[in-house]
Design an enzyme around this catalytic site. Structure first.
Site, PDB file in Angstrom:
ATOM      1  N   LYS A 214       0.693  -1.270  -0.041  1.00 43.72           N
ATOM      2  CA  LYS A 214      -0.112   0.196   0.142  1.00 43.72           C
ATOM      3  C   LYS A 214       0.870   1.286  -0.018  1.00 43.72           C
ATOM      4  O   LYS A 214       0.851   2.228  -0.769  1.00 43.72           O
ATOM      5  CB  LYS A 214      -0.909   0.014   1.219  1.00 43.72           C
ATOM      6  CG  LYS A 214      -1.803   1.128   1.185  1.00 43.72           C
ATOM      7  CD  LYS A 214      -3.022   1.086   2.467  1.00 43.72           C
ATOM      8  CE  LYS A 214      -3.709   2.278   2.755  1.00 43.72           C
ATOM      9  NZ  LYS A 214      -4.674   2.289   3.799  1.00 43.72           N
ATOM     10  N   GLU A 220      10.454  -4.472   4.634  1.00 47.95           N
ATOM     11  CA  GLU A 220      10.643  -5.937   4.417  1.00 47.95           C
ATOM     12  C   GLU A 220      10.213  -6.190   2.827  1.00 47.95           C
ATOM     13  O   GLU A 220      11.019  -6.616   1.925  1.00 47.95           O
ATOM     14  CB  GLU A 220       9.522  -6.853   5.034  1.00 47.95           C
ATOM     15  CG  GLU A 220      10.072  -7.042   6.634  1.00 47.95           C
ATOM     16  CD  GLU A 220       9.129  -5.925   7.410  1.00 47.95           C
ATOM     17  OE1 GLU A 220       8.688  -4.763   6.741  1.00 47.95           O
ATOM     18  OE2 GLU A 220       8.987  -6.196   8.494  1.00 47.95           O
ATOM     19  N   GLY A 275      -4.879  -2.024   5.031  1.00 43.95           N
ATOM     20  CA  GLY A 275      -4.294  -3.182   4.426  1.00 43.95           C
ATOM     21  C   GLY A 275      -4.641  -4.383   4.884  1.00 43.95           C
ATOM     22  O   GLY A 275      -4.832  -5.118   4.052  1.00 43.95           O
ATOM     23  N   ARG A 276      -5.380  -4.419   5.987  1.00 40.55           N
ATOM     24  CA  ARG A 276      -5.766  -5.776   6.422  1.00 40.55           C
ATOM     25  C   ARG A 276      -7.195  -5.991   5.748  1.00 40.55           C
ATOM     26  O   ARG A 276      -7.786  -6.998   6.193  1.00 40.55           O
ATOM     27  CB  ARG A 276      -5.889  -6.022   7.856  1.00 40.55           C
ATOM     28  CG  ARG A 276      -6.466  -4.765   8.724  1.00 40.55           C
ATOM     29  CD  ARG A 276      -6.029  -4.892  10.126  1.00 40.55           C
ATOM     30  NE  ARG A 276      -6.612  -3.829  10.983  1.00 40.55           N
ATOM     31  CZ  ARG A 276      -5.687  -2.793  11.062  1.00 40.55           C
ATOM     32  NH1 ARG A 276      -4.669  -2.444  10.686  1.00 40.55           N
ATOM     33  NH2 ARG A 276      -6.278  -1.742  11.833  1.00 40.55           N
ATOM     34  N   GLU A 361      -4.703  -6.820  14.746  1.00 38.18           N
ATOM     35  CA  GLU A 361      -4.344  -5.327  14.451  1.00 38.18           C
ATOM     36  C   GLU A 361      -5.433  -4.491  14.565  1.00 38.18           C
ATOM     37  O   GLU A 361      -5.129  -3.166  14.589  1.00 38.18           O
ATOM     38  CB  GLU A 361      -3.445  -5.357  12.909  1.00 38.18           C
ATOM     39  CG  GLU A 361      -2.443  -4.611  12.872  1.00 38.18           C
ATOM     40  CD  GLU A 361      -2.012  -4.654  11.527  1.00 38.18           C
ATOM     41  OE1 GLU A 361      -2.576  -4.385  10.344  1.00 38.18           O
ATOM     42  OE2 GLU A 361      -0.779  -4.831  11.449  1.00 38.18           O
ATOM     43  N   HIS A 392      -5.296 -33.323  17.130  1.00 33.81           N
ATOM     44  CA  HIS A 392      -4.235 -33.957  17.532  1.00 33.81           C
ATOM     45  C   HIS A 392      -3.139 -33.331  18.245  1.00 33.81           C
ATOM     46  O   HIS A 392      -2.059 -33.651  18.376  1.00 33.81           O
ATOM     47  CB  HIS A 392      -3.764 -35.017  16.346  1.00 33.81           C
ATOM     48  CG  HIS A 392      -4.683 -36.062  15.975  1.00 33.81           C
ATOM     49  ND1 HIS A 392      -5.177 -37.081  16.547  1.00 33.81           N
ATOM     50  CD2 HIS A 392      -5.721 -35.815  15.278  1.00 33.81           C
ATOM     51  CE1 HIS A 392      -6.026 -37.835  16.191  1.00 33.81           C
ATOM     52  NE2 HIS A 392      -6.602 -36.840  15.262  1.00 33.81           N
ATOM     53  N   LYS A 512       9.486  -0.778  14.356  1.00 38.37           N
ATOM     54  CA  LYS A 512      10.211  -0.564  13.130  1.00 38.37           C
ATOM     55  C   LYS A 512      11.028   0.534  13.297  1.00 38.37           C
ATOM     56  O   LYS A 512      12.240   0.573  12.503  1.00 38.37           O
ATOM     57  CB  LYS A 512       8.999  -0.013  12.142  1.00 38.37           C
ATOM     58  CG  LYS A 512       7.975  -0.925  11.821  1.00 38.37           C
ATOM     59  CD  LYS A 512       7.065  -0.214  10.600  1.00 38.37           C
ATOM     60  CE  LYS A 512       6.119  -1.008  10.244  1.00 38.37           C
ATOM     61  NZ  LYS A 512       4.737  -0.338   9.566  1.00 38.37           N
TER      62      LYS A 512
HETATM   63  O1  F6P Z   1       3.144  -2.897   9.928  1.00 38.81           O
HETATM   64  C1  F6P Z   1       1.694  -3.283   9.669  1.00 38.81           C
HETATM   65  C2  F6P Z   1       1.390  -2.952   8.216  1.00 38.81           C
HETATM   66  O2  F6P Z   1       1.094  -1.538   8.167  1.00 38.81           O
HETATM   67  C3  F6P Z   1       0.127  -3.495   8.106  1.00 38.81           C
HETATM   68  O3  F6P Z   1      -0.995  -2.871   8.493  1.00 38.81           O
HETATM   69  C4  F6P Z   1      -0.120  -3.634   6.438  1.00 38.81           C
HETATM   70  O4  F6P Z   1      -0.917  -4.455   6.106  1.00 38.81           O
HETATM   71  C5  F6P Z   1       1.494  -4.076   6.428  1.00 38.81           C
HETATM   72  O5  F6P Z   1       2.303  -3.226   7.460  1.00 38.81           O
HETATM   73  C6  F6P Z   1       2.033  -3.694   4.894  1.00 38.81           C
HETATM   74  O6  F6P Z   1       1.914  -2.469   4.603  1.00 38.81           O
HETATM   75  P1  F6P Z   1       2.219  -2.109   3.089  1.00 38.81           P
HETATM   76  O7  F6P Z   1       0.981  -2.832   2.102  1.00 38.81           O
HETATM   77  O8  F6P Z   1       2.005  -0.654   2.937  1.00 38.81           O
HETATM   78  O9  F6P Z   1       3.445  -2.609   2.670  1.00 38.81           O
END
Ligand code: F6P
Length: 551
Positions: A214, A220, A275-276, A361, A392, A512
Site C-alpha cells: 500500500k 521488508e 491493509g488488512r 491489528e 491431535h 520498526k
Molecule cells: O506494519 C503493519 C502494516 O502497516 C500492516 O497494517 C500492513 O498490512 C502491512 O504493514 C504492509 O503494509 P504495506 O502494504 O504498506 O507494505
C-alpha cells in the site's frame, strides 16, 4: 487523568446494558450447557441464524434468550446502527488517520454511488478491477511475455501483512479454482530464506513479480523487491526487463516509479482501504490471476451479499453482529482471552493466520477513539489450525485445560475433493468436537464405563466449552467472500462497542523505528557505541561475536 478522560473511560462500563450484562453473568455464568439444552429441546434449532447461504449455529454458547437481548441492548446503546451507517456512508471513522473506511466500496456494483470528499469512488474501483482483469487474462492466456519473449507462468507476490496474508490465504482457499499451469509463490519475510526458497526453482525468464505494498515503503517488502530485481536482472541483463517482469500494487505512484516500475503496470487502490481489509482490492491481483476475473467477481458478489445482510438485518438475526456480541460476552464477562478458529477444510489452512491480522491489528487497542485508557478488555487473541489436525495437537487444552476458549468451527456440506469416506469422517469430527466440548462426560458416565478408580478424574470432560458452528454448502469464491466479510464486520462491531479505532495500527511503529536504528549497529565493521538498555546491548554484542568474531 483529566476529568473528561475519566468520563470517557467509564462510558461503556457505566452503560445500563453493560451493568445488566454484568448482573446477568452472575446468574448464568456457571449454568451448564447440559441444563440449557435439557430445558429447551428446540434450542439447537432455535439458536441459529442464516444469511447469504451461511448457517450459524450459536446454540452451544453459554447464553439464554435474555443474554442475546441484553447484548443487543448493549449494541443499541452503543449506537451500533449509526456506526455501521457511518462506515457505509464513508465518514472518516478512522479518526487517528483522518480516513474513511470503505472496503465495502471494493465490492459495490457499478450502479452504486459512494462519495468520498465529493468524488464518487465506485467508477475508480471498477476501472481498477477492469485493468486487473485485462492483465490477469493476459498472464493466464500466455500473452504476457517476459523480456526474452517467453510467456510468464510463475507469479511471485512480494508483500507483507495485509499485502501478503490476504493473497496467500485466498490463493490457498481457492486453489481448486486456480489455473494449475501457473505457479504462485508468496514472499513476505525479510528473512532471505523466504525469497531463496520461493525462487530457487524458478526461471527468471518466466517469472513475474507483483510487488504489493500500500505504502511502497515497507522495509521488508522493499528489501525483497530489490532482491527480486537483482535476481531477475542477473539473468536477464537489461534494465528494460523490469517492465516485463515487475508490476506493482500500491497507492504510492511516485515510489513505484522510483523503483523502476512503469506506472502503466501499477494497479492502484486508495487510502480508504486498510491493509488488512484489502484482499479484494488490487492487492488481490495474484488471486485474480490464479482464479480468473470471473471467479474473482464471484468472490466480490459474496462479500457484497454479506455487506448487505450486515447493513440491513436486525441485530438479533445479523450474523456478524451475533458473532461479535458472543465473542464480546466471553471476552469481557467470562475473562476469556482467546478465540480459536477451526476450519474443517484444508483449503482454509491460512484462514486463521489471515484472521489474526484482521482481528488483532484492528482491535488490539488500549485507548478509546478519544484517547482515554479503557477499563475493560478489548480484542482477544485469534488463533487456530484446520481440523482435524488441531484435534491431535491443542484440542486437549480446549477440552480439559483450565482456560475458557470459545471456538468457531467452520465446515462445508459438500467437499471439492470427494474421495471415499473422507468428507463424512471430517464432518463427523467437526460435529463430534462441538458435542464433546459442550456436553463433556460426567464422572458418573466415566465410572459407568468401568474406569479404574484413580483414572476417573482424568477421564472426566467438564464440557460447557462454548462453540459457534458455521456451515456453508461448498467452498466457492462466493462463499469465501461471505466468510471474510462476516469476520470483517464482526471485528468492526466489536471495535465500535469498545469505542476504539479498529482501523489504525500505531502499535507496529515503535519496533520498526528501533529496528532501523539497530540495523547499522549489526552491520558496522567498527564496534558500535551502543546506547540501548543492558539486555539489548548485550544481545547485539553477543550476535556480533557469534556472527563473525567482530566484537
Ligand atoms: O506494519 C503493519 C502494516 O502497516 C500492516 O497494517 C500492513 O498490512 C502491512 O504493514 C504492509 O503494509 P504495506 O502494504 O504498506 O507494505
Amino acid at each position: 487523568m483529566t476529568k473528561t478522560r475519566t468520563a470517557a473511560v467509564k462510558t461503556l462500563t457505566r452503560r445500563p446494558a453493560w451493568k445488566a450484562l454484568a448482573e446477568h453473568y452472575k446468574k448464568i455464568g456457571n449454568v451448564h450447557l447440559r441444563s440449557l439444552f435439557a430445558d429447551d429441546p428446540r434450542r439447537g434449532a432455535r439458536l441459529t441464524a442464516e444469511a447469504a447461504g451461511l448457517y450459524l449455529d450459536y446454540s452451544k454458547n453459554r447464553i439464554t434468550d435474555e443474554t442475546i437481548r441484553l447484548l443487543v441492548n448493549l449494541a443499541r446503546e452503543c449506537n451500533l446502527r449509526e456506526c455501521i451507517e457511518s462506515m457505509f456512508e464513508g465518514r472518516k471513522i478512522n479518526v487517528t488517520e483522518g480516513r474513511a473506511v470503505l472496503h465495502i466500496a471494493l465490492r459495490a456494483p457499478r450502479s452504486e454511488k459512494i462519495v468520498v470528499d465529493g468524488v464518487d469512488i465506485v467508477p475508480q474501483v471498477h476501472a481498477v478491477l477492469d485493468k486487473m482483469a485485462v492483465f490477469s487474462e493476459r498472464v493466464r492466456n500466455g500473452e504476457w511475455l517476459g523480456y526474452t519473449g517467453k510467456p510468464v507462468h510463475c507469479i511471485v507476490n512480494v508483500g507483507i501483512g495485509g499485502s501478503d496474508l490476504g493473497p496467500v490465504m485466498a490463493y490457498e482457499a481457492l486453489k481448486h479454482y486456480s489455473k494449475r499451469a501457473l505457479t504462485f509463490r508468496f514472499v513476505s519475510n525479510v528473512d532471505g530464506t523466504d525469497f531463496e526458497e520461493a525462487t530457487r526453482d524458478l526461471n527468471p525468464e518466466e517469472t513475474l513479480f507483483i510487488i504489493s505494498s500500500k505504502t511502497f515503503t515497507t522495509l521488508e517488502t522493499m528489501a525483497n523487491a530489490h532482491t527480486a530485481r537483482a535476481w531477475a536482472l542477473s539473468a536477464l541483463h537489461h534494465q528494460g526487463a523490469v517492465a516485463r517482469h515487475f508490476v506493482a500494487v500500491s497507492t504510492n505512484a511516485s515510489e513505484v516509479a522510483k523503483f523502476g516500475i512503469d506506472t502503466e503496470n501499477m494497479f492502484g487502490f486508495w487510502d480508504w482501504v486498510g491493509g488488512r481489509y484489502s484482499m479484494d482490492s488490487a492487492i488481490g491481483l495474484s488471486t485474480m490471476t490464479a482464479i480468473g476475473p470471473e471467479n474473482f467477481r464471484a468472490m466480490l458478489v459474496g462479500f457484497r451479499a454479506m455487506d448487505e445482510h450486515f447493513r440491513t438485518a436486525p441485530f438479533e438475526k445479523n450474523l456478524p453482529v451475533l458473532m461479535a456480541l458472543l465473542s464480546l460476552w466471553y471476552n469481557d464477562f467470562f475473562g476469556a482471552e482467546t478465540v480459536a478458529v477451526l476450519p474443517y477444510d484444508q483449503y482454509l489452512k491460512r484462514f486463521p493466520a489471515y484472521l489474526q491480522q484482521l482481528a488483532m491489528e484492528s482491535n488490539g487497542k488500549r485507548v478509546t477513539v478519544g484517547g482515554a485508557a479503557v477499563n475493560y478488555q478489548t480484542g482477544p487473541v485469534y488463533w487456530g489450525e484446520p481440523g482435524t489436525n488441531g484435534q491431535h495437537s491443542f484440542y486437549q487444552l480446549i477440552h480439559q485445560g483450565t482456560k475458557l476458549i470459545p471456538c468457531d468451527f467452520i465446515g462445508f456440506c459438500r467437499t471439492l475433493n470427494p474421495i471415499g469416506r473422507h468428507h463424512e469422517v471430517l464432518m463427523a469430527n467437526l460435529f463430534a468436537q462441538t458435542e464433546a466440548l459442550a456436553f463433556g462426560k460426567t464422572e458418573d458416565e466415566v465410572r459407568a464405563e468401568g474406569t479404574a478408580e484413580g483414572l476417573a478424574p482424568h477421564r472426566v470432560f467438564e464440557g460447557n466449552r462454548p462453540t459457534n458452528t458455521i456451515l456453508a454448502e461448498r467452498l466457492t469464491p462466493e462463499t469465501l467472500g461471505k466468510l471474510i466479510a462476516l469476520y470483517e464486520h464482526s471485528v468492526f462491531v466489536q471495535g465500535s462497542i469498545w469505542q476504539i479505532d479498529s482501523f489504525d495500527q500505531w502499535g507496529v511503529e515503535l519496533g520498526k523505528v528501533l529496528a532501523t536504528r539497530i540495523i547499522p549497529e549489526l552491520e558496522s565493521v567498527a564496534e558500535p557505541r551502543l546506547k540501548h538498555d543492558s539486555s539489548t546491548n548485550n544481545l547485539i554484542r553477543h550476535y556480533r561475536k557469534l556472527k563473525g568474531g567482530r566484537s
